[in-house]
Design an enzyme around this catalytic site. Sequence first.
Site, PDB file in Angstrom:
ATOM      1  N   CYS A 117       3.411   1.589   2.720  1.00  0.00           N
ATOM      2  CA  CYS A 117       4.676   0.879   2.470  1.00  0.00           C
ATOM      3  C   CYS A 117       5.606   1.740   1.636  1.00  0.00           C
ATOM      4  CB  CYS A 117       4.414  -0.438   1.744  1.00  0.00           C
ATOM      5  SG  CYS A 117       3.407  -1.615   2.673  1.00  0.00           S
TER       6      CYS A 117
ATOM      7  N   ASP B 153      17.372 -34.043  11.820  1.00  0.00           N
ATOM      8  CA  ASP B 153      15.946 -34.283  12.003  1.00  0.00           C
ATOM      9  C   ASP B 153      15.750 -35.793  11.914  1.00  0.00           C
ATOM     10  OD1 ASP B 153      13.056 -33.720  11.974  1.00  0.00           O
ATOM     11  OD2 ASP B 153      13.201 -34.483   9.926  1.00  0.00           O
TER      12      ASP B 153
ATOM     13  N   CYS C 205       0.838  -1.203   0.000  1.00  0.00           N
ATOM     14  CA  CYS C 205       0.000   0.000   0.000  1.00  0.00           C
ATOM     15  C   CYS C 205       0.871   1.250   0.000  1.00  0.00           C
ATOM     16  CB  CYS C 205      -0.920   0.013   1.219  1.00  0.00           C
ATOM     17  SG  CYS C 205       0.005   0.034   2.778  1.00  0.00           S
TER      18      CYS C 205
ATOM     19  N   ASP D  11      11.726 -27.964   8.501  1.00  0.00           N
ATOM     20  CA  ASP D  11      13.167 -27.952   8.747  1.00  0.00           C
ATOM     21  C   ASP D  11      13.843 -26.721   8.146  1.00  0.00           C
ATOM     22  OD1 ASP D  11      13.148 -30.441  10.047  1.00  0.00           O
ATOM     23  OD2 ASP D  11      13.249 -31.508   8.135  1.00  0.00           O
TER      24      ASP D  11
ATOM     25  N   CYS E 133      44.770 -10.284 -14.042  1.00  0.00           N
ATOM     26  CA  CYS E 133      43.625  -9.973 -14.913  1.00  0.00           C
ATOM     27  C   CYS E 133      42.322 -10.102 -14.127  1.00  0.00           C
ATOM     28  CB  CYS E 133      43.600 -10.923 -16.109  1.00  0.00           C
ATOM     29  SG  CYS E 133      45.053 -10.870 -17.157  1.00  0.00           S
TER      30      CYS E 133
ATOM     31  N   ASP F 100      14.711 -32.585   5.880  1.00  0.00           N
ATOM     32  CA  ASP F 100      14.086 -32.768   4.565  1.00  0.00           C
ATOM     33  C   ASP F 100      12.704 -32.142   4.441  1.00  0.00           C
ATOM     34  OD1 ASP F 100      12.684 -34.488   6.220  1.00  0.00           O
ATOM     35  OD2 ASP F 100      12.435 -36.019   4.664  1.00  0.00           O
TER      36      ASP F 100
ATOM     37  N   CYS G 257      45.929 -14.402 -16.127  1.00  0.00           N
ATOM     38  CA  CYS G 257      46.509 -14.628 -14.802  1.00  0.00           C
ATOM     39  C   CYS G 257      45.648 -13.972 -13.726  1.00  0.00           C
ATOM     40  CB  CYS G 257      47.928 -14.069 -14.745  1.00  0.00           C
ATOM     41  SG  CYS G 257      48.005 -12.279 -14.950  1.00  0.00           S
TER      42      CYS G 257
END
Length: 811
Positions: free
Chosen positions: A37, A499, A34, A704, A102, A700, A99
């Site tokens: 913001c 976990d 809005c 988590d 560079c 997984d 090198c």
Amino acid sequence: MAPFLPASDGVPMTDLAPTSSLPSLAIGIDGMTCASCVRHVERAIAAVPGVASVSVNLALEKAEIAGDAAPSAIAQAISDAGYTPKDNTTVLLITGMTCAACVSRLERVLGKVPGVVKAAVNLANETATITSFGEGLTPALIAAVAAAGFEAREKPAQQSAALTLPSDTHERTHLIIGIILSLPLIAPMLAIPFGSHWMLPGWAQFILATPVQFWLGFRFYRGGWKALKNGVGNMDLLVALGTSAAYFLSLYVLIARQHAHLYFESAAVVVTLVLLGKYLEARAKRKTADAVRALLNLRPETARVRRNGIEVEIPASEIVLNDILLIRPGERVPTDATIREGISDFDESMLTGESLPVPREPGEKVIGGSLNGSGFIIAEATAVGSDTTLARIVKMVEGAQSSKAPVQKLVDQIAAVFVPVVITIALATFAIWFWQTGDVTQALLPAVAVLVIACPCALGLATPTAIIAGTGAAARAGILIKDAETLERTTEIKAVAFDKTGTLTLGKPRLVTLLPLTGTRTEALEKIAALQNGSEHPLARAAMAAAEAEKIQPTTAQNVKAIPGRGISGTIDGNAFAIVNRRHAEENGLELTAFELQIEVETREGRSVSYLIEMGATPRLIALMAFADTPRETARTAIARLHQRGIVTIMLTGDNPDSAAAIAKTLGIDKIEADVLPEDKARIVTRLKKQYGQIAMVGDGINDAPALATADLGIAMASGTDVAIAAAGITLMRSDPLGVTDALDIAARTRSKIRQNLFWAFVYNIAGIPLAAFGLLNPVFAGAAMAASSVCVVSNALLLRNWKPQREDRR
């Protein structure tokens, strides 16, 4: 406070100062909803030092800023205000780098382009990865590269940098010509130990050396001149100065008809040796990218699809979502798909590192690039283009290979001053020798040797080649490492938190015990199935599988809702029921003494116990359920290997302490965190970091993700959710806890190679420059040593390609 003036589109604008001649920057912003913001963001940006004006457009979700403020400071201000600045990543393909000097120069040049936050240039795969805020910066980036004396073009979105490395054919041709022209020049030197002292006439040496110096060696003059124009030095400049000094001194002696020794052979042989080093380096650099090329080769060129009932063969790039794919035995799957008909085994070894074929049946997913076994499969395309698993793997591997390790910052600082220091040493060497001897020739040779042996090329290759080889080897084993910084952190891990469900266990629990307190087992299972119908929770799937096995058709429950970390509730036939864990049961004052003995038996076996209760004024216990989840076969071995590394292991689980302790004892885990609610995982990881130091989190699931992001190193199982994978630094393409120890192993080996490479790169110069300055190193041998330094560094990194995960304990 600066006044807010109405902009032409109705969006407020902060006007701080005249902006006609100030640089401008556009930054996309996520999270605005809005006008409030907009004002909040504008105030935050306006407070950044150097901002002259700012205009935020809600419709375009973009801020237009004028001024000389650092883009990173503006982005930080937006983040601090509670919004998300959108950054852009541009990858340029660079030609002309030789090198580390560079690399250092290009990063400084790109970093000065307005809007650029970070630029990482990689000598090994000849790319520049630029993170920026703003739109349409690519032309400015390419122009900046051109102004620095190099060529650049944007990498096409679907093209791999591994396929853009130049062929070594050109290098090989120039090398062969250089050898043919140089051998007659060096042959008399090779014959001296055998008593021969013949020499080619001076004019013959001149004829042979000139094309080597100015045709084959023109690249060094061109590269050196470009460096000089930008006020810096590089390897080309050192080679051009050194060989030119030897060549023109010889030419002067020849024209003046003096009887001094000619050094045409030194100039020609040094150029040829440098070309030899460049050729070997180019071949080695291409080998480092073999892992990505191998992945890309998994994509078949064509695919068979069924459209409108007709089977047609089309380019694989033209597959669209929901296309019906016809995959014959021995063919590669053209894109990610779900099997509709047929059963077969699929070789996914190049993608997941799993050596054995994996059986797949209708309803299961197959990965694009995997090899179909003996069955005919009909499947439906579920992802295409850059959304496929293979494309994401390639992108992740390339991202890691293009990133910079923290140690590279020190190398870059050294490279920035390396060439000027070497030229200063060479001039000082010439002056001292000339002052001591009064002989220009005697003074020039040590100075030339200093210039020739001092090559920053090895410094520039030491880190990126090891990272490319290491992350490539990891990818072949199904371990995807996000970036070089993750690789570095992996070697510092002191503790690993796992976990439990789906990580240490298969994540496929079974309902092994159902004890009704009131009513029959069938009535209890009917209520359980009604509440769990449609839920994706592993325990819910176990309950539904039990109901299906007993041919129970679940009724419909109303007002079903989850009780986070505790269970699920709903209404059946007007009565409220819930399936909850022990914590929630006790919080509701339920008396569990009737089941205490059975609860003790189940928890001692490591099973998860849940309770079916009837809600009401006085909650009533209906039945007890116990679920068993099988530990993964390799979990115990993985824990043992972590202990061998001196790493503490911790298990996070929502199970009660007794059940958790039983599983921990079986697997050999050091510490448990039981009764953990999903929202508590990140907090617990923060506490564990304070207790143990650097900590890794392995998980997984969606719940988590916060913990994976909070940990020093997040490791996600690819069987898990995209949210978890996005939050992790390492992704294991195979759901195997041994992948954790494999990841730690390849990270440690890669860091070891980086240190070895940097050691050898520095040793060549630290030992070689003094030897050359004291006249103990002929320019020819200096050139050989310089070429050998780069080849040594790259070859050492390539040894990582032989790494394979430990498999003796796998089943």
